[in-house]
Design an enzyme around this catalytic site. Structure first.
Site, PDB file in Angstrom:
ATOM      1  N   GLU A  49      -8.906 -10.122  -0.032  1.00 36.85           N
ATOM      2  CA  GLU A  49      -8.935  -8.730  -0.450  1.00 36.85           C
ATOM      3  C   GLU A  49      -7.575  -8.286  -0.782  1.00 36.85           C
ATOM      4  OE1 GLU A  49     -12.205  -7.698   3.055  1.00 36.85           O
ATOM      5  OE2 GLU A  49     -10.056  -7.104   3.446  1.00 36.85           O
ATOM      6  N   TYR A 104       7.133   5.510   5.304  1.00 39.36           N
ATOM      7  CA  TYR A 104       7.683   4.101   5.526  1.00 39.36           C
ATOM      8  C   TYR A 104       8.985   3.865   5.200  1.00 39.36           C
ATOM      9  CZ  TYR A 104       2.299   3.710   4.734  1.00 39.36           C
ATOM     10  OH  TYR A 104       1.277   4.214   4.858  1.00 39.36           O
ATOM     11  N   CYS A 113       8.465  22.025   0.432  1.00 40.37           N
ATOM     12  CA  CYS A 113       9.225  22.934   1.421  1.00 40.37           C
ATOM     13  C   CYS A 113       9.430  22.090   2.700  1.00 40.37           C
ATOM     14  CB  CYS A 113       8.628  24.347   1.703  1.00 40.37           C
ATOM     15  SG  CYS A 113       8.789  25.555   0.493  1.00 40.37           S
TER      16      CYS A 113
HETATM   17  N1  LLP Z   1      -8.039  -5.389   3.731  1.00 38.92           N
HETATM   18  C1  LLP Z   1      -8.220  -4.870   4.825  1.00 38.92           C
HETATM   19  C2  LLP Z   1      -9.007  -4.807   5.665  1.00 38.92           C
HETATM   20  C3  LLP Z   1      -6.965  -3.914   4.746  1.00 38.92           C
HETATM   21  O1  LLP Z   1      -6.847  -3.155   5.814  1.00 38.92           O
HETATM   22  C4  LLP Z   1      -6.183  -3.736   3.676  1.00 38.92           C
HETATM   23  C5  LLP Z   1      -4.863  -2.564   3.911  1.00 38.92           C
HETATM   24  C6  LLP Z   1      -6.276  -4.470   2.526  1.00 38.92           C
HETATM   25  C7  LLP Z   1      -7.110  -5.699   2.650  1.00 38.92           C
HETATM   26  C8  LLP Z   1      -5.247  -4.540   1.512  1.00 38.92           C
HETATM   27  O2  LLP Z   1      -4.009  -4.784   1.944  1.00 38.92           O
HETATM   28  P1  LLP Z   1      -3.122  -4.857   0.753  1.00 38.92           P
HETATM   29  O3  LLP Z   1      -3.227  -6.213  -0.131  1.00 38.92           O
HETATM   30  O4  LLP Z   1      -3.092  -3.693  -0.139  1.00 38.92           O
HETATM   31  O5  LLP Z   1      -1.691  -5.150   1.206  1.00 38.92           O
HETATM   32  N2  LLP Z   1      -0.701   2.613   3.380  1.00 38.92           N
HETATM   33  C9  LLP Z   1       0.104   1.418   3.292  1.00 38.92           C
HETATM   34  C10 LLP Z   1      -0.570   0.147   3.208  1.00 38.92           C
HETATM   35  C11 LLP Z   1      -1.917   0.304   4.289  1.00 38.92           C
HETATM   36  C12 LLP Z   1      -2.395  -0.881   4.301  1.00 38.92           C
HETATM   37  C13 LLP Z   1      -3.763  -0.798   4.691  1.00 38.92           C
HETATM   38  N3  LLP Z   1      -4.783  -1.782   4.846  1.00 38.92           N
HETATM   39  C14 LLP Z   1       1.496   1.403   2.405  1.00 38.92           C
HETATM   40  O6  LLP Z   1       1.355   2.286   1.615  1.00 38.92           O
HETATM   41  O7  LLP Z   1       2.293   0.596   2.334  1.00 38.92           O
END
Ligand code: LLP
Length: 432
Positions: free
Chosen positions: A291, A335, A362
């Site tokens: 994913e 972050y 702001c």
């Molecule tokens: N699958 C599941 C169950 C997930 O919870 C996530 C991300 C992904 C796949 C995809 O992960 P990726 O390949 O994008 O790392 N807002 C945070 C990231 C939160 C990720 C949440 N879950 C940021 O901006 O770094």
């Protein structure tokens, strides 16, 4: 300075995304705006797909985690590239359905899907609901039974792996709100309960160990833990679960100094470990799902702002304030995420100053980057923040009632708008 091959500088010294001049786009569509490299998004989807073909003999599926950036056109592109889609809310599912996304390739995630969202998933025959907890398992079973349907599910398991990433995006350990724990017996109990539910078809298990992970080791470990557990399920219940979903989390380059992760090698390492483990257990190789979210769109996006003011505080720092901020990119505030900055209209010049890029909200914490190299800029210049394709538009807010940005897709010299800029009228549309 450049985090992706799709970024170049033209003869005028302007930053280009997939052959499109970002300064010209800024003038045409206004700022702030997001520009995405369509060719790169498609290439990324194809690379993961090719890896599944080559390494698993096609016995697997790439699922784009659309929480990174979901809109109608991204759903269409994902669909055209033959990948599946991970949705985490009724809103993301609605978007996918609105463009006719094949439902058998949709997986529905979330640790607290509402009753209505579960009904929506069942009514629309979503291929895999990733069940997070017992309450959800029982609710989904009741909904499926009441509608006389069989719903494909996977159970989200906490494999207990520390993925060495930022605490806020670490989701694989036992102390996590997501999924069933292995060590407490909770996961096995859930598997047994699910297997006894005739309206639910347990297709397999899921895990997701974190995000922005640079090394394959935690994935290898997670794959082994999961296969061990699938083997245990076979021993205790006689059922061979068919599918293993290893989640997302592949890292991207935010800074030029970040390592470039060769996804292919990465997946080969995990596949090798998985095959060895399966062999040693005498367990058949499962159908493997992955994913990726960030790794599909992250490096493909840039955000372009106009500089409004430059404020030098002697001996302290220089603030460069732009016309966007934490509303379109909250990731530094949340972050402390690192980014490369480039003056889009002076991209051929050295980045000889160090500045703090500040937003217009702001709030003192509304910063996009601190102590970052940038060409010397004056009001009216354009600043591009690189690698902002993932978790920016999707995490955007209307804080201070600032309208959301438009999204432009650039593809080898041609650009088109895929999301319009929000208007003030739209901001008050739901106000009574
Ligand atoms: N699958 C599941 C169950 C997930 O919870 C996530 C991300 C992904 C796949 C995809 O992960 P990726 O390949 O994008 O790392 N807002 C945070 C990231 C939160 C990720 C949440 N879950 C940021 O901006 O770094």
């Amino acid at each position: 300075m450049y985090v992706s091959d799709g970024l170049t500088v033209n003869a005028s010294g302007h930053l280009c995304v997939s052959g499109c001049d970002t300064v010209a786009l800024a003038k045409e569509y206004g700022t702030p705006l997001y520009i995405f490299d369509e060719a790169l998004i498609r290439a990324n989807l194809r690379a993961f797909r090719a890896a599944i073909e080559e390494i698993y003999g096609g016995n697997g599926l790439v699922i784009y985690a659309s929480k990174a950036f979901n809109c109608k056109e991204l759903c269409r592109i994902t669909m055209q590239e033959g990948a599946g889609l991970d949705v985490v809310s009724g809103g993301e599912l609605y978007t996918a359905l609105s463009v006719g996304f094949p439902v058998d390739k949709i997986v529905f995630h979330g640790n607290n899907k509402t009753y209505d969202e579960l009904v929506m998933a069942v009514d629309n025959n979503v291929g895999r609901v990733i069940v997070d907890n017992i309450t959800e398992l029982e609710t989904l079973d009741a909904i499926a039974r009441s509608k006389g349907k069989t719903v494909g599910i996977m159970l989200r398991i906490k494999p207990g792996i520390d993925a060495h990433t930022h605490d806020f995006v670490r989701t694989g350990q036992i102390d996590s709100k997501f999924g069933f724990a292995l060590e407490t017996g909770e996961a096995m109990a859930a598997v047994k309960e699910a297997l006894g539910m005739p309206n639910l078809k347990l297709r397999g298990l899921h895990c997701h160990i974190g995000s922005q992970i640079f090394a394959p080791d935690p994935f290898v470990l997670a794959a082994e833990v999961m296969l061990d557990f699938m083997h245990l399920v076979q021993m205790e219940t006689g059922t061979v679960l068919q599918e293993l979903n290893l989640g997302g989390g592949f890292s991207i380059k935010y800074l030029e100094s970040d390592p470039l992760m060769p996804y292919n090698d990465f997946m080969r390492t995990v596949a090798h470990a998985l095959k060895e483990k399966a062999q040693s257990l005498g367990f058949p190789m499962p159908f493997v799902l992955i994913e990726p979210g960030r790794s599909i769109v992250g490096a493909a996006g840039v955000t372009v702002y106009t500089v409004g003011s430059v404020k030098t505080i002697p001996g302290i720092r220089t603030f460069v304030s732009v016309d966007g901020g934490m509303g379109d990119n909250p990731r530094y505030a949340l972050y402390q995420s690192a980014y490369e900055l480039v003056c889009a209209n002076k991209a051929d010049q050295p980045r000889s100053t160090r500045i703090t890029l500040a937003g217009k909200c702001c709030e003192s914490g509304d910063l996009i980057q601190e102590n970052a190299p940038l060409q010397p800029v004056v009001p009216g210049d354009y600043v591009a923040v690189l690698s902002t394709g993932a978790y920016t538009y999707s995490m955007a807010s209307n804080y201070n009632r600032i309208p959301r940005l438009p999204v432009i897709l650039a593809n080898e010299g041609k650009a088109r708008m895929i999301i319009k800029r929000e208007t003030y009228e739209q901001l008050i549309e739901n106000d009574l």
